[in-house]
Design a protein around this motif. Structure first.
Motif, short mmCIF file in Angstrom:
data_model
loop_
_atom_site.label_atom_id
_atom_site.label_comp_id
_atom_site.label_asym_id
_atom_site.label_seq_id
_atom_site.Cartn_x
_atom_site.Cartn_y
_atom_site.Cartn_z
N HIS A 13 -10.69 -4.56 4.03
CA HIS A 13 -10.76 -3.39 4.91
C HIS A 13 -10.43 -3.71 6.36
CE1 HIS A 13 -13.10 -1.95 1.44
NE2 HIS A 13 -12.83 -0.73 1.86
N CYS A 14 -10.09 -4.96 6.68
CA CYS A 14 -10.02 -5.38 8.08
C CYS A 14 -8.91 -4.71 8.87
CB CYS A 14 -9.90 -6.89 8.17
SG CYS A 14 -8.29 -7.55 7.66
N GLY A 15 -7.83 -4.29 8.20
CA GLY A 15 -6.73 -3.65 8.91
C GLY A 15 -5.77 -4.61 9.58
N TYR A 16 -5.87 -5.90 9.24
CA TYR A 16 -4.98 -6.92 9.80
C TYR A 16 -4.38 -7.75 8.67
CZ TYR A 16 -6.91 -5.91 14.42
OH TYR A 16 -7.29 -5.28 15.58
N GLU A 17 -3.17 -8.25 8.91
CA GLU A 17 -2.54 -9.13 7.94
C GLU A 17 -2.05 -10.39 8.66
OE1 GLU A 17 0.70 -9.07 4.31
OE2 GLU A 17 0.90 -7.60 5.92
N PHE A 18 -2.82 -11.45 8.52
CA PHE A 18 -2.48 -12.72 9.15
C PHE A 18 -1.81 -13.65 8.14
CE2 PHE A 18 -6.03 -11.23 11.85
CZ PHE A 18 -5.40 -11.30 13.10
#
Length: 263
Positions: free
Chosen positions: A209-214
């Motif tokens: 659910h974090c909303g980031y793609e690292f």
């Protein structure tokens, strides 16, 4: 990193951790108040780095390329979400946890599981939970009454953020807790392995659910996992990508969606 050390730090390291828990804190493990506070606290701690990213990403150019949607979640949204979750923990999760612990044996084994055994049991729990969650999640979306009375609140966050992983109705939170406890029971795992499973389960929900793609995200390292883009597509389209961790059930049943970001 902590879970990695617990899994691969060696049998002696796991035994040292378990001796500390067994000798000094075993009564706390049977306390519903401690269990619920620990679960809520861990969820906040794991979500906190992403809150800081939401605060600083509008002012740090290179961070913005890793954000999956343009809208930045403000601190007021984080705060209101935390209050909602805490309230539901008090009136829903606490009584349920007290009931579950009252039905469990108070005996704890003196020996910790080996690193391999803990890893195997944790992965087994994840596979079982993934299957049970897929069945329930798919059913809820296909039956309008269940969706509107159980799941609709979770989908109020079209653009996901870490803390919103548990921003759900009380009935849905209880269902998720039941699935987690049932998964550990079906696997028959050591209490220490179950603790590790709950930690991994919480982290996976936060990351989804974090909303980031690292580049170092788990789904980038292990493509069998869906990750944040996979789950964001579900929130944007209100269908498909029903499994929480892995992608195989969605592929098998034709419910897989292409990863997408908010335009």
């Amino acid at each position: 990193m902590i879970v990695f050390l617990l899994f691969f730090g060696g049998d002696r390291f796991l035994q040292w951790i378990w001796d500390f828990i067994y000798a000094e804190r075993h009564l706390l493990l049977m306390s519903p108040h401690f269990s619920v506070c620990a679960a809520f606290g861990i969820h906040l701690i794991l979500s906190a780095p992403f809150m800081l990213l939401d605060v600083f990403s509008p002012h740090v150019g290179w961070l913005q390329k890793y954000r999956l949607h343009r809208e930045v979640v403000g601190l007021h949204q984080w705060f209101r979400c935390a209050i909602r979750i805490f309230w539901k923990y008090i009136i829903g999760i606490l009584p349920f946890t007290a009931l579950v612990l009252s039905l469990r044996s108070t005996h704890l084994p003196e020996r910790a599981p080996s690193s391999f055994h803990a890893f195997k049991e944790c992965v087994s729990c994840m596979l079982v939970f993934d299957t049970l969650f897929f069945i329930c999640h798919y059913s809820i979306h296909k039956i309008p009454w269940l969706y509107h009375n159980i799941h609709r609140i979770h989908h109020q966050n079209r653009d996901t953020f870490a803390l919103a992983a548990q921003d759900s109705s009380i009935s849905e939170l209880l269902t998720l807790q039941s699935l987690a406890f049932t998964s550990a029971m079906l696997v028959g795992c050591h209490p220490f392995s179950e603790i590790l499973f709950h930690l991994v389960n919480t982290w996976m929900a936060v990351e989804d659910h974090c909303g980031y793609e690292f580049p170092w995200a788990l789904h980038q390292l292990l493509p069998c996992f869906g990750g944040a883009p996979h789950h964001l597509a579900h929130h944007q389209h209100f269908k498909g990508n029903f499994a929480p961790y892995f992608k195989h059930w969605d592929y098998i049943f034709g419910t897989s969606l292409p990863n997408s970001a908010n335009e």
